[in-house]
Every structure is written in C-alpha cells, then in structure tokens.
Design a protein around this motif. Structure first.
Motif, PDB file in Angstrom:
ATOM      1  N   PHE A 188       0.866  -1.178   0.000  1.00  0.00           N
ATOM      2  CA  PHE A 188       0.000   0.000   0.000  1.00  0.00           C
ATOM      3  C   PHE A 188       0.896   1.219   0.000  1.00  0.00           C
ATOM      4  CE2 PHE A 188      -2.004   3.629   1.961  1.00  0.00           C
ATOM      5  CZ  PHE A 188      -3.210   3.694   1.277  1.00  0.00           C
ATOM      6  N   THR A 232      -5.048  -0.210   5.494  1.00  0.00           N
ATOM      7  CA  THR A 232      -5.219  -1.591   5.043  1.00  0.00           C
ATOM      8  C   THR A 232      -6.195  -2.352   5.919  1.00  0.00           C
ATOM      9  OG1 THR A 232      -3.433  -2.525   6.387  1.00  0.00           O
ATOM     10  CG2 THR A 232      -2.832  -1.597   4.237  1.00  0.00           C
ATOM     11  N   TYR A 233      -6.676  -1.727   6.962  1.00  0.00           N
ATOM     12  CA  TYR A 233      -7.519  -2.462   7.909  1.00  0.00           C
ATOM     13  C   TYR A 233      -8.861  -1.788   8.195  1.00  0.00           C
ATOM     14  CZ  TYR A 233      -8.714  -5.453  11.786  1.00  0.00           C
ATOM     15  OH  TYR A 233      -9.354  -6.365  12.581  1.00  0.00           O
ATOM     16  N   ASP A 263     -12.402  -0.194   8.785  1.00  0.00           N
ATOM     17  CA  ASP A 263     -13.783  -0.389   8.341  1.00  0.00           C
ATOM     18  C   ASP A 263     -14.301   1.007   7.986  1.00  0.00           C
ATOM     19  OD1 ASP A 263     -16.469  -0.734   7.977  1.00  0.00           O
ATOM     20  OD2 ASP A 263     -16.854  -1.585   9.963  1.00  0.00           O
ATOM     21  N   SER A 279     -10.867   8.015   1.263  1.00  0.00           N
ATOM     22  CA  SER A 279     -11.419   6.656   1.317  1.00  0.00           C
ATOM     23  C   SER A 279     -11.542   6.066  -0.083  1.00  0.00           C
ATOM     24  CB  SER A 279     -12.757   6.631   2.060  1.00  0.00           C
ATOM     25  OG  SER A 279     -13.701   7.396   1.372  1.00  0.00           O
ATOM     26  N   ILE A 287      -8.116   4.834  -1.082  1.00  0.00           N
ATOM     27  CA  ILE A 287      -7.737   3.580  -0.404  1.00  0.00           C
ATOM     28  C   ILE A 287      -8.452   2.397  -1.061  1.00  0.00           C
ATOM     29  CG2 ILE A 287      -7.852   2.285   1.757  1.00  0.00           C
ATOM     30  CD1 ILE A 287      -7.682   5.010   3.235  1.00  0.00           C
ATOM     31  N   LYS A 288      -9.749   2.586  -1.315  1.00  0.00           N
ATOM     32  CA  LYS A 288     -10.511   1.491  -1.933  1.00  0.00           C
ATOM     33  C   LYS A 288      -9.947   1.146  -3.306  1.00  0.00           C
ATOM     34  CE  LYS A 288     -14.822   2.417   0.440  1.00  0.00           C
ATOM     35  NZ  LYS A 288     -16.205   2.878   0.408  1.00  0.00           N
ATOM     36  N   ARG A 295      -5.967  -4.334   0.929  1.00  0.00           N
ATOM     37  CA  ARG A 295      -6.774  -4.525   2.137  1.00  0.00           C
ATOM     38  C   ARG A 295      -6.484  -5.904   2.720  1.00  0.00           C
ATOM     39  NH1 ARG A 295      -9.382  -0.556   4.185  1.00  0.00           N
ATOM     40  NH2 ARG A 295     -11.417  -1.535   4.370  1.00  0.00           N
ATOM     41  N   HIS A 296      -6.755  -6.024   3.994  1.00  0.00           N
ATOM     42  CA  HIS A 296      -6.560  -7.298   4.670  1.00  0.00           C
ATOM     43  C   HIS A 296      -7.591  -8.331   4.275  1.00  0.00           C
ATOM     44  CE1 HIS A 296      -3.450  -6.819   7.749  1.00  0.00           C
ATOM     45  NE2 HIS A 296      -3.816  -5.554   7.824  1.00  0.00           N
TER      46      HIS A 296
END
Ligand code: ZN
Length: 271
Positions: free
Chosen positions: A29, A183-184, A186, A260, A263-264, A269-270
């Motif tokens: 990332f 990466t984590y 929610d 956001s 990131i998406k 992501r985990h």
C-alpha cells in the motif's frame, strides 16, 4: 481484567506481533505521490463560525475539508455553504436532529435510546434530501452525532453501523484515540480524533507517529475561531496546514471521501 494488566499483556512481544503496521507486514500500500500519511480535516454540526470564519481561512490556504451538516443549522447560512461547495469542500451528513444518548439532557427529545433502525434510516434519508435540495450535492459521507453508534436500550439495543454502511461510503466516529490503518479500517467506522481546544504542538506527536505508520488521520472539530468551548483554533489550523503543506513532511491532505475512495481503489486490504 483491569485495564493496566491488560495493557501490560498487550505490550508483551508476542502480542505486539498482532499490532504491527502494514508496512512491517509487507502489504503493498502506498499513499499517492510518495506521501507517508494522509490527513483529513472535518468539522461537524454546520456551526455558523465554520462559514463565517473557517472556510475563508481554509480557502486562502487552499485546503479542502469535510463538513458534516445538520440541515437546520446549514439552512441559516445557505450562501456560505454554497460558497463552500463551490470552493471544493465536501458536504457530509450529520443526521437531521443530531440524536445522542439522552444522558445529554439537551438530547432527551431525540435520544438514541428511543430510536429504532427505521427511525434512524428515515432521519438520515431526510437529512440527505434537505442538504441536496439546499446545496445541489448529495452527501456520501456521514459522521455519527456524539460518535455514538447505537439505537435502543438494553437487550433491544442495535448498532446503526450497518445502516450507515448501506447508505454512505464512510461513517466517522469522534474522540477516538488512534488514526486509521488504510489496510484495515472499516469505512463505516473510521476514527475521528478531536482537534477542538488543542494546540498544534499537542497534535504533532500523534501526527508524526501516524507518518511512521503510514496512517490516515481524520481530525474532527466544531466551532472555528479564537478559543472557547468546542472550538478549533484558527491559530492552530494555520500551523497545522503549514506543516501539512510542507513537502518535506510528505502529508496528503484531502477530504474524507477522496481519501477513502483512493484507499478502496488500491485494493490493498486485509480482507
Ligand atoms: Zn455533532
């Protein structure tokens, strides 16, 4: 188990393995353009001072923030909010009646203990409708009033996080203690760290730590002014923005929705 004992156990080396950052776990990332962390500035409630004073400062320094609006307040400064939209700030939803626990006496008429998921869905939908009608933009980000995420009482309590996850791309909490691990995290429960009443020097250690860990810091404030209750000081903001915009510090500054979405888009992501 008491808190001190639990902290001691969590800090034993084996347990600390679970608390390594994504960089140490070799999860791929990267923030854009070689940045080392991201910071979003966010402000709640559509307090008058935000458009009376705050947005002028942000605009003069070319920083875009996220504002979580309560329609009844925003409707008293429509021109100011229209200017904020035109300047590129993000408009979010902060509910219709700002329901919090009835332990806040001012929230008794709209106490979360008396809400249902249906009444909350109606309220969030209606708030979006009014903001869109007023400003021509439909919020896709949300901040939980008082950072509280439940409706009901006792065995009938329910979380409204799933509702927020269904209706918005992010839901932000308040008065939390850690930034977000990209990466984590929610997205329905991104953390919000209070910046009201703080000096830049008080926030700096947390921000420098976030840089080391590659985190996303979402700062949350209310009034924008010189001082007083629930006020993000403009003097602090000036210093913070100077720091964030110094290329040497490698900070990406962008509204919540933009960070956001980035990131998406990376897929790092985990889960
Ligand atoms: Zn609020």
């Amino acid at each position: 188990m008491n808190t001190i004992l639990r902290s001691a156990i969590l800090c034993m080396p084996l347990f600390c393995m679970h608390h390594l950052t994504f960089a140490q776990k070799n999860i791929k990332f990267s923030w854009p353009d070689g940045k080392e962390a991201a910071i979003s500035l966010s402000f709640d409630d559509a307090r008058f001072s935000q458009v009376d004073r705050g947005t002028a400062l942000l605009d003069s320094l070319q920083v875009k923030a996220t504002f979580y609006l309560v329609p009844a307040a925003a409707e008293q400064r429509i021109d100011g909010w229209k200017k904020a939209v035109a300047a590129g700030h993000e408009m979010g939803n902060h509910s219709l009646f700002h329901p919090c626990s009835g332990n806040f006496e001012w929230s008794r008429d709209h106490a979360l203990e008396n809400y249902t998921l249906d009444s909350m869905r109606y309220e969030l939908t209606e708030s979006n409708r009014r903001i869109e009608k007023m400003l021509g933009v439909k919020p896709i980000v949300f901040a939980y009033p008082c950072g509280q995420k439940f409706v009901g009482r006792g065995v009938n309590t329910k979380s409204y996080v799933p509702l927020v996850a269904d209706m918005f791309i992010t839901g932000r909490g308040f008065m939390e203690e850690t930034p977000n691990d990209p990466t984590y995290v929610d997205f329905a429960q991104i953390t919000g760290i209070e910046m009201d009443g703080k000096d830049f020097e008080q926030l700096l250690p947390m921000i420098e730590d976030a840089r080391k860990k590659g985190q996303w810091v979402v700062l949350a404030g209310h009034e924008m002014g010189d001082g007083g209750v629930q006020t993000t000081r403009l003097t602090m903001l000036r210093k913070l923005i100077a720091y964030m915009k110094d290329p040497a510090n490698k900070i990406w500054v962008a509204p919540v929705g933009e960070v956001s979405s980035f990131i998406k888009s990376t897929g790092a992501r985990h889960f």
